[in-house]
Design a protein around this motif. Structure first.
Motif, PDB file in Angstrom:
ATOM      1  N   UNK A 271     -66.182 -23.150 -44.132  1.00  0.00           N
ATOM      2  CA  UNK A 271     -65.833 -24.555 -43.949  1.00  0.00           C
ATOM      3  C   UNK A 271     -64.382 -24.674 -43.526  1.00  0.00           C
ATOM      4  N   UNK A 272     -63.861 -25.885 -43.605  1.00  0.00           N
ATOM      5  CA  UNK A 272     -62.502 -26.151 -43.156  1.00  0.00           C
ATOM      6  C   UNK A 272     -61.473 -25.622 -44.157  1.00  0.00           C
ATOM      7  N   UNK A 273     -60.303 -25.277 -43.647  1.00  0.00           N
ATOM      8  CA  UNK A 273     -59.241 -24.732 -44.482  1.00  0.00           C
ATOM      9  C   UNK A 273     -58.801 -25.730 -45.545  1.00  0.00           C
ATOM     10  N   UNK A 274     -58.699 -27.004 -45.171  1.00  0.00           N
ATOM     11  CA  UNK A 274     -58.239 -28.010 -46.126  1.00  0.00           C
ATOM     12  C   UNK A 274     -59.187 -28.110 -47.317  1.00  0.00           C
ATOM     13  N   UNK A 275     -60.491 -28.045 -47.046  1.00  0.00           N
ATOM     14  CA  UNK A 275     -61.469 -28.106 -48.125  1.00  0.00           C
ATOM     15  C   UNK A 275     -61.395 -26.846 -48.974  1.00  0.00           C
ATOM     16  N   UNK A 276     -61.222 -25.702 -48.344  1.00  0.00           N
ATOM     17  CA  UNK A 276     -61.080 -24.465 -49.088  1.00  0.00           C
ATOM     18  C   UNK A 276     -59.877 -24.503 -50.014  1.00  0.00           C
ATOM     19  N   UNK A 277     -58.774 -25.004 -49.501  1.00  0.00           N
ATOM     20  CA  UNK A 277     -57.555 -25.123 -50.320  1.00  0.00           C
ATOM     21  C   UNK A 277     -57.785 -26.057 -51.502  1.00  0.00           C
ATOM     22  N   UNK A 278     -58.484 -27.149 -51.265  1.00  0.00           N
ATOM     23  CA  UNK A 278     -58.742 -28.099 -52.344  1.00  0.00           C
ATOM     24  C   UNK A 278     -59.602 -27.453 -53.427  1.00  0.00           C
ATOM     25  N   UNK A 279     -60.616 -26.716 -53.010  1.00  0.00           N
ATOM     26  CA  UNK A 279     -61.489 -26.070 -53.979  1.00  0.00           C
ATOM     27  C   UNK A 279     -60.751 -25.024 -54.814  1.00  0.00           C
ATOM     28  N   UNK A 280     -59.811 -24.322 -54.191  1.00  0.00           N
ATOM     29  CA  UNK A 280     -59.097 -23.250 -54.863  1.00  0.00           C
ATOM     30  C   UNK A 280     -57.914 -23.731 -55.704  1.00  0.00           C
ATOM     31  N   UNK A 281     -57.566 -24.983 -55.574  1.00  0.00           N
ATOM     32  CA  UNK A 281     -56.361 -25.504 -56.240  1.00  0.00           C
ATOM     33  C   UNK A 281     -56.315 -25.221 -57.740  1.00  0.00           C
ATOM     34  N   UNK A 282     -57.424 -25.368 -58.493  1.00  0.00           N
ATOM     35  CA  UNK A 282     -57.343 -25.073 -59.936  1.00  0.00           C
ATOM     36  C   UNK A 282     -56.992 -23.611 -60.226  1.00  0.00           C
ATOM     37  N   UNK A 283     -57.470 -22.707 -59.406  1.00  0.00           N
ATOM     38  CA  UNK A 283     -57.137 -21.293 -59.604  1.00  0.00           C
ATOM     39  C   UNK A 283     -55.678 -21.040 -59.282  1.00  0.00           C
ATOM     40  N   UNK A 284     -55.185 -21.682 -58.232  1.00  0.00           N
ATOM     41  CA  UNK A 284     -53.784 -21.534 -57.845  1.00  0.00           C
ATOM     42  C   UNK A 284     -52.872 -22.042 -58.966  1.00  0.00           C
ATOM     43  N   UNK A 285     -53.265 -23.157 -59.577  1.00  0.00           N
ATOM     44  CA  UNK A 285     -52.451 -23.704 -60.677  1.00  0.00           C
ATOM     45  C   UNK A 285     -52.453 -22.747 -61.863  1.00  0.00           C
ATOM     46  N   UNK A 286     -53.588 -22.138 -62.134  1.00  0.00           N
ATOM     47  CA  UNK A 286     -53.668 -21.215 -63.270  1.00  0.00           C
ATOM     48  C   UNK A 286     -52.848 -19.962 -63.036  1.00  0.00           C
ATOM     49  N   UNK A 287     -52.767 -19.512 -61.783  1.00  0.00           N
ATOM     50  CA  UNK A 287     -52.072 -18.270 -61.464  1.00  0.00           C
ATOM     51  C   UNK A 287     -50.586 -18.467 -61.218  1.00  0.00           C
ATOM     52  N   UNK A 288     -50.197 -19.672 -60.819  1.00  0.00           N
ATOM     53  CA  UNK A 288     -48.796 -19.906 -60.489  1.00  0.00           C
ATOM     54  C   UNK A 288     -48.490 -19.567 -59.041  1.00  0.00           C
ATOM     55  N   UNK A 289     -47.225 -19.583 -58.652  1.00  0.00           N
ATOM     56  CA  UNK A 289     -46.856 -19.334 -57.251  1.00  0.00           C
ATOM     57  C   UNK A 289     -47.321 -17.950 -56.777  1.00  0.00           C
ATOM     58  N   UNK A 290     -47.817 -17.921 -55.562  1.00  0.00           N
ATOM     59  CA  UNK A 290     -48.290 -16.661 -54.991  1.00  0.00           C
ATOM     60  C   UNK A 290     -47.121 -15.808 -54.518  1.00  0.00           C
ATOM     61  N   UNK A 291     -47.250 -14.500 -54.703  1.00  0.00           N
ATOM     62  CA  UNK A 291     -46.285 -13.576 -54.106  1.00  0.00           C
ATOM     63  C   UNK A 291     -46.449 -13.536 -52.588  1.00  0.00           C
ATOM     64  N   UNK A 292     -47.691 -13.666 -52.146  1.00  0.00           N
ATOM     65  CA  UNK A 292     -48.009 -13.602 -50.722  1.00  0.00           C
ATOM     66  C   UNK A 292     -49.348 -14.287 -50.511  1.00  0.00           C
ATOM     67  N   UNK A 293     -49.433 -15.149 -49.508  1.00  0.00           N
ATOM     68  CA  UNK A 293     -50.668 -15.865 -49.186  1.00  0.00           C
ATOM     69  C   UNK A 293     -51.089 -15.501 -47.765  1.00  0.00           C
ATOM     70  N   UNK A 294     -52.193 -14.766 -47.640  1.00  0.00           N
ATOM     71  CA  UNK A 294     -52.697 -14.358 -46.331  1.00  0.00           C
ATOM     72  C   UNK A 294     -53.974 -15.102 -45.939  1.00  0.00           C
TER      73      UNK A 294
END
Length: 430
Positions: A271-294
């Protein structure tokens, strides 16, 4: 192509009519072509025969049968877990044809085809196969073993998309297996492995997927516990379009973040990147800032996600917090631990689906390094099953199936290979 000839095996066994190259011990190509990707397997066949077509495979099979020696088939070596010492090893790598029908949305491949070729042939039509983590993997062995790919939560196991197979049986007959022709054999092939015959042509469905939002995000290993505890509940509401895994990994010297111990999030979102980012947001919050985002939008043909070598695997229908804690502790000793989400279409088989079992699995844990005591710690929470593509021990083949499916597979084996000619590797007994 050369004219058919008689090739002698150790001055005793002849392969009449075989047209491809034959390699004996001591010759340069023998060691290269006999090799499995599993370092524990050091096969010593009497010869390695490179087949140019189905007639070559049949000639080699009949010779092995006539002289009572083991017979094995190998394409890329990914699924080779047992040595056929003293026998005939047929390499199907030259039989690598790929034909895509964009109208019917199908592909027909030879037994030596790799996913890289299918991906390349399907991409111009905006289509994609249910390929696995690495494009170098052979199509046929992967599919016969079930085939868990990165579009599987949306479209199911690769085995579920098989339409037809041309099969060389143990007695030398060629048959077509489909829903209307040899239906019991067709059922068995779609997840039951290669112990029922040699598939010389495989046809399967393709799907309209041109681009995906995919890639890897890396976090400090200290984020692993929080990320995994969030992940085990986040998956309950994840839509089928998104496939993910959390990987606890010591990064190699040659890649990004060399030498770092990281918690890595793998993602493929159809699907679209924006939707993917929205879906992953809770995991990102739990993990904190990424060292690297590819992560990024890429063509599906370029989404090579990579896999984890399997030295230990468990599957889970439920994921209590204890499992997350045990996995984090195991990562202190292992090079790589991969926790992957199943579910979605994998757990919703059609009425005619093959014997791929343990479809209730929610998560799998694969570890690439022996960790003392890990199996005992995880056992109370696991469902006790395994998956044929990820299983390296042929003695545990039965664990890949439900009891009812295993009984049915044995009935098919008795009908199509009653004397157990196909006996090397993951084979259901007659």
């Amino acid at each position: 192509m050369s004219q058919p000839s008689t090739v002698t095996l150790q001055d005793e066994i002849a392969l009449p009519g075989f047209t491809g190259p034959v390699h004996l011990p001591g010759q340069d190509a023998y060691d290269e072509l006999r090799r499995s990707l599993n370092p524990a397997v050091d096969a010593r066949p009497a010869l390695v025969a490179e087949a140019y077509g189905a007639a070559d495979v049949r000639a080699a099979l009949l010779a092995a049968r006539a002289h009572g020696v083991p017979f094995a088939v190998q394409s890329t070596g990914h699924g080779t877990h047992a040595a056929g010492d003293g026998g005939v090893l047929v390499r199907t790598s030259p039989m690598a044809s790929v034909l895509v029908d964009p109208v019917r949305r199908t592909a027909r491949v030879g037994p030596g085809a790799r996913w890289s070729a299918v991906l390349a042939a399907a991409a111009p039509f905006g289509l994609a196969p249910l390929s696995g983590s690495a494009p170098s993997v052979g199509v046929t062995g992967y599919t016969l073993g079930g085939g868990l790919g990165w579009l599987a939560r949306k479209h199911g196991f690769a085995a579920d998309s098989v339409v037809r197979a041309e099969v060389l049986l143990a007695d030398g007959r060629h048959v077509t297996a489909s829903a209307s022709s040899h239906p019991e054999l067709f059922w068995a092939l779609r997840g039951g492995g290669g112990g029922f015959g040699v598939v010389t042509s495989l046809e399967f469905r393709l799907y309209p997927v041109a681009q995906v939002y995919a890639g890897f995000a890396y976090f400090p290993i200290e984020a692993a516990a929080g990320l995994l505890h969030a992940y085990r509940t986040w998956i309950d509401d994840a839509p089928d379009e998104i496939s993910t895994a959390v990987v606890l990994k010591r990064m190699p010297a040659g890649g990004p973040l060399p030498g770092r111990h990281v918690a890595m999030l793998k993602v493929v979102h159809a699907g679209e990147a924006a939707e993917g980012r929205r879906l992953l947001a809770p995991l990102w919050r739990a993990a904190g800032p990424a060292l690297l985002d590819e992560t990024r939008t890429i063509a599906y043909v370029d989404a090579a996600m990579g896999g984890t070598p399997n030295r230990h695997m468990d599957m889970f229908d439920t994921v209590p917090g204890e499992v997350a804690d045990i996995v984090v502790q195991a990562a202190e000793q292992a090079q790589t631990v991969e926790i992957r989400h199943w579910g979605g279409a994998l757990g919703r088989p059609g009425p005619d689906a093959g014997p791929v079992s343990h479809r209730s699995t929610k998560l799998s844990v694969i570890v690439d390094t022996p960790v003392p005591g890990l199996a005992e710690e995880l056992r109370p929470y696991a469902n006790g099953g395994t998956f044929l593509n990820f299983l390296s021990d042929p003695r545990r083949t039965a664990a890949a199936y439900s009891a009812a499916d295993y009984r049915r597979l044995r009935e098919v084996k008795r009908a199509y290979d009653p004397d157990g000619f196909f006996r090397v590797g993951h084979v259901v007994p007659a």
